[in-house]
Design a protein around this motif. Structure first.
Motif, PDB file in Angstrom:
ATOM      1  N   LYS A 198      47.540  35.408  10.299  1.00  0.00           N
ATOM      2  CA  LYS A 198      47.569  36.349   9.185  1.00  0.00           C
ATOM      3  C   LYS A 198      47.984  35.573   7.942  1.00  0.00           C
ATOM      4  O   LYS A 198      49.058  34.973   7.901  1.00  0.00           O
ATOM      5  N   LEU A 199      47.106  35.571   6.945  1.00  0.00           N
ATOM      6  CA  LEU A 199      47.377  34.839   5.713  1.00  0.00           C
ATOM      7  C   LEU A 199      48.299  35.640   4.804  1.00  0.00           C
ATOM      8  O   LEU A 199      48.543  36.830   5.020  1.00  0.00           O
ATOM      9  N   ASN A 200      48.794  34.983   3.781  1.00  0.00           N
ATOM     10  CA  ASN A 200      49.735  35.617   2.859  1.00  0.00           C
ATOM     11  C   ASN A 200      49.143  36.839   2.162  1.00  0.00           C
ATOM     12  O   ASN A 200      49.875  37.745   1.782  1.00  0.00           O
ATOM     13  N   ASP A 201      47.808  36.870   2.007  1.00  0.00           N
ATOM     14  CA  ASP A 201      47.169  38.029   1.372  1.00  0.00           C
ATOM     15  C   ASP A 201      46.900  39.158   2.367  1.00  0.00           C
ATOM     16  O   ASP A 201      46.309  40.170   2.016  1.00  0.00           O
ATOM     17  N   GLY A 202      47.325  38.972   3.628  1.00  0.00           N
ATOM     18  CA  GLY A 202      47.167  40.002   4.647  1.00  0.00           C
ATOM     19  C   GLY A 202      45.908  39.886   5.478  1.00  0.00           C
ATOM     20  O   GLY A 202      45.756  40.596   6.474  1.00  0.00           O
ATOM     21  N   SER A 203      44.998  39.001   5.092  1.00  0.00           N
ATOM     22  CA  SER A 203      43.752  38.865   5.858  1.00  0.00           C
ATOM     23  C   SER A 203      43.988  38.097   7.150  1.00  0.00           C
ATOM     24  O   SER A 203      44.869  37.237   7.231  1.00  0.00           O
ATOM     25  N   LEU A 204      43.199  38.451   8.172  1.00  0.00           N
ATOM     26  CA  LEU A 204      43.246  37.765   9.457  1.00  0.00           C
ATOM     27  C   LEU A 204      42.109  36.760   9.522  1.00  0.00           C
ATOM     28  O   LEU A 204      40.987  37.062   9.111  1.00  0.00           O
ATOM     29  N   VAL A 205      42.397  35.579  10.039  1.00  0.00           N
ATOM     30  CA  VAL A 205      41.381  34.539  10.200  1.00  0.00           C
ATOM     31  C   VAL A 205      41.442  34.070  11.643  1.00  0.00           C
ATOM     32  O   VAL A 205      42.506  33.696  12.137  1.00  0.00           O
ATOM     33  N   THR A 206      40.305  34.098  12.314  1.00  0.00           N
ATOM     34  CA  THR A 206      40.260  33.660  13.711  1.00  0.00           C
ATOM     35  C   THR A 206      40.319  32.140  13.798  1.00  0.00           C
ATOM     36  O   THR A 206      40.019  31.431  12.831  1.00  0.00           O
ATOM     37  N   GLY A 207      40.666  31.657  14.971  1.00  0.00           N
ATOM     38  CA  GLY A 207      40.666  30.220  15.203  1.00  0.00           C
ATOM     39  C   GLY A 207      39.298  29.607  14.965  1.00  0.00           C
ATOM     40  O   GLY A 207      39.183  28.535  14.362  1.00  0.00           O
ATOM     41  N   ALA A 208      38.262  30.311  15.423  1.00  0.00           N
ATOM     42  CA  ALA A 208      36.898  29.800  15.227  1.00  0.00           C
ATOM     43  C   ALA A 208      36.570  29.689  13.742  1.00  0.00           C
ATOM     44  O   ALA A 208      35.959  28.702  13.308  1.00  0.00           O
ATOM     45  N   GLN A 209      36.991  30.668  12.942  1.00  0.00           N
ATOM     46  CA  GLN A 209      36.726  30.615  11.502  1.00  0.00           C
ATOM     47  C   GLN A 209      37.533  29.504  10.846  1.00  0.00           C
ATOM     48  O   GLN A 209      37.033  28.816   9.960  1.00  0.00           O
ATOM     49  N   ILE A 210      38.768  29.315  11.277  1.00  0.00           N
ATOM     50  CA  ILE A 210      39.581  28.216  10.742  1.00  0.00           C
ATOM     51  C   ILE A 210      38.865  26.894  10.957  1.00  0.00           C
ATOM     52  O   ILE A 210      38.721  26.087  10.029  1.00  0.00           O
ATOM     53  N   LEU A 211      38.395  26.660  12.174  1.00  0.00           N
ATOM     54  CA  LEU A 211      37.716  25.392  12.478  1.00  0.00           C
ATOM     55  C   LEU A 211      36.432  25.251  11.667  1.00  0.00           C
ATOM     56  O   LEU A 211      36.133  24.161  11.155  1.00  0.00           O
ATOM     57  N   ARG A 212      35.663  26.337  11.515  1.00  0.00           N
ATOM     58  CA  ARG A 212      34.451  26.271  10.680  1.00  0.00           C
ATOM     59  C   ARG A 212      34.822  25.913   9.242  1.00  0.00           C
ATOM     60  O   ARG A 212      34.171  25.073   8.610  1.00  0.00           O
ATOM     61  N   ASP A 213      35.870  26.573   8.730  1.00  0.00           N
ATOM     62  CA  ASP A 213      36.280  26.324   7.343  1.00  0.00           C
ATOM     63  C   ASP A 213      36.750  24.880   7.144  1.00  0.00           C
ATOM     64  O   ASP A 213      36.422  24.247   6.129  1.00  0.00           O
ATOM     65  N   VAL A 214      37.514  24.355   8.092  1.00  0.00           N
ATOM     66  CA  VAL A 214      38.005  22.980   7.955  1.00  0.00           C
ATOM     67  C   VAL A 214      36.847  21.988   8.068  1.00  0.00           C
ATOM     68  O   VAL A 214      36.774  21.025   7.296  1.00  0.00           O
ATOM     69  N   HIS A 215      35.924  22.236   8.988  1.00  0.00           N
ATOM     70  CA  HIS A 215      34.730  21.376   9.072  1.00  0.00           C
ATOM     71  C   HIS A 215      33.961  21.404   7.755  1.00  0.00           C
ATOM     72  O   HIS A 215      33.550  20.350   7.255  1.00  0.00           O
ATOM     73  N   GLU A 216      33.766  22.589   7.203  1.00  0.00           N
ATOM     74  CA  GLU A 216      33.023  22.704   5.945  1.00  0.00           C
ATOM     75  C   GLU A 216      33.763  21.996   4.807  1.00  0.00           C
ATOM     76  O   GLU A 216      33.147  21.319   3.980  1.00  0.00           O
ATOM     77  N   TRP A 217      35.090  22.142   4.773  1.00  0.00           N
ATOM     78  CA  TRP A 217      35.888  21.480   3.748  1.00  0.00           C
ATOM     79  C   TRP A 217      35.749  19.966   3.855  1.00  0.00           C
ATOM     80  O   TRP A 217      35.534  19.273   2.862  1.00  0.00           O
ATOM     81  N   LEU A 218      35.840  19.449   5.070  1.00  0.00           N
ATOM     82  CA  LEU A 218      35.705  18.006   5.267  1.00  0.00           C
ATOM     83  C   LEU A 218      34.281  17.531   4.995  1.00  0.00           C
ATOM     84  O   LEU A 218      34.080  16.467   4.404  1.00  0.00           O
ATOM     85  N   ALA A 219      33.281  18.314   5.405  1.00  0.00           N
ATOM     86  CA  ALA A 219      31.881  17.946   5.141  1.00  0.00           C
ATOM     87  C   ALA A 219      31.604  17.867   3.640  1.00  0.00           C
ATOM     88  O   ALA A 219      30.762  17.081   3.201  1.00  0.00           O
ATOM     89  N   ALA A 220      32.332  18.659   2.855  1.00  0.00           N
ATOM     90  CA  ALA A 220      32.201  18.633   1.397  1.00  0.00           C
ATOM     91  C   ALA A 220      33.071  17.535   0.769  1.00  0.00           C
ATOM     92  O   ALA A 220      33.246  17.497  -0.437  1.00  0.00           O
ATOM     93  N   LYS A 221      33.612  16.670   1.606  1.00  0.00           N
ATOM     94  CA  LYS A 221      34.446  15.544   1.195  1.00  0.00           C
ATOM     95  C   LYS A 221      35.812  15.981   0.663  1.00  0.00           C
ATOM     96  O   LYS A 221      36.349  15.409  -0.286  1.00  0.00           O
ATOM     97  N   ALA A 222      36.375  17.014   1.306  1.00  0.00           N
ATOM     98  CA  ALA A 222      37.759  17.440   1.089  1.00  0.00           C
ATOM     99  C   ALA A 222      38.086  17.764  -0.370  1.00  0.00           C
ATOM    100  O   ALA A 222      38.975  17.160  -0.962  1.00  0.00           O
ATOM    101  N   PRO A 223      37.404  18.744  -0.957  1.00  0.00           N
ATOM    102  CA  PRO A 223      37.682  19.061  -2.359  1.00  0.00           C
ATOM    103  C   PRO A 223      39.050  19.704  -2.559  1.00  0.00           C
ATOM    104  O   PRO A 223      39.555  20.407  -1.693  1.00  0.00           O
ATOM    105  N   GLU A 224      39.652  19.429  -3.714  1.00  0.00           N
ATOM    106  CA  GLU A 224      40.942  20.058  -4.025  1.00  0.00           C
ATOM    107  C   GLU A 224      40.752  21.548  -4.275  1.00  0.00           C
ATOM    108  O   GLU A 224      41.490  22.387  -3.773  1.00  0.00           O
ATOM    109  N   ARG A 225      39.752  21.853  -5.075  1.00  0.00           N
ATOM    110  CA  ARG A 225      39.388  23.244  -5.336  1.00  0.00           C
ATOM    111  C   ARG A 225      38.038  23.472  -4.698  1.00  0.00           C
ATOM    112  O   ARG A 225      37.276  22.540  -4.472  1.00  0.00           O
TER     113      ARG A 225
END
Length: 127
Positions: free
Chosen positions: A94-121
């Motif tokens: 549960k994130l600070n804004d109250g939204s729930l994020v599944t483990g699968a979504q976390i991994l997808r998001d981190v893969h996408e972040w890294l594939a984009a070369k780890a942007p700050e924003r």
């Protein structure tokens, strides 16, 4: 669009709330510059420092590998130690804004972040 570094930090805070007790501590609670250019503190791999971000292969970065691989990384167990793993069925945070994020979504998001070369924003790319 990939997540931001701030969102990655929030994910890692929620995944590893007791990481402050680990040898590496909360290594993600540093500046973006230190995170993207630094090494995981307090741990090594075969007597060598472990880069937080693998700039030769971003998606092979150790911090992601150790979160998503049952075998862990470099003889270190899957993280977080002594807690539920993001890969387990039904895992969510549960994130600070109250939204729930599944483990699968976390991994997808981190893969996408890294594939984009780890942007700050989310609209940036690391060069």
């Amino acid at each position: 669009m990939p997540i931001s570094f701030a969102r990655l930090q929030e994910y890692l805070d929620k995944i590893g709330p007791t990481a402050g007790n680990a040898p590496h501590g909360r290594f993600w609670n540093k500046s973006y510059q230190i995170f993207t250019s630094g090494n995981v503190p307090g741990v090594d791999c075969e007597d060598a420092q472990i880069p937080i971000i693998n700039k030769a292969d971003f998606e092979a970065s150790a911090f992601l590998t150790i979160l998503e691989t049952a075998d862990g990384f470099c003889d270190k167990p899957q993280m977080p130690a002594f807690a539920r793993k993001v890969t387990q069925p039904g895992y969510s945070i549960k994130l600070n804004d109250g939204s729930l994020v599944t483990g699968a979504q976390i991994l997808r998001d981190v893969h996408e972040w890294l594939a984009a070369k780890a942007p700050e924003r989310s609209e940036d790319k690391l060069s």
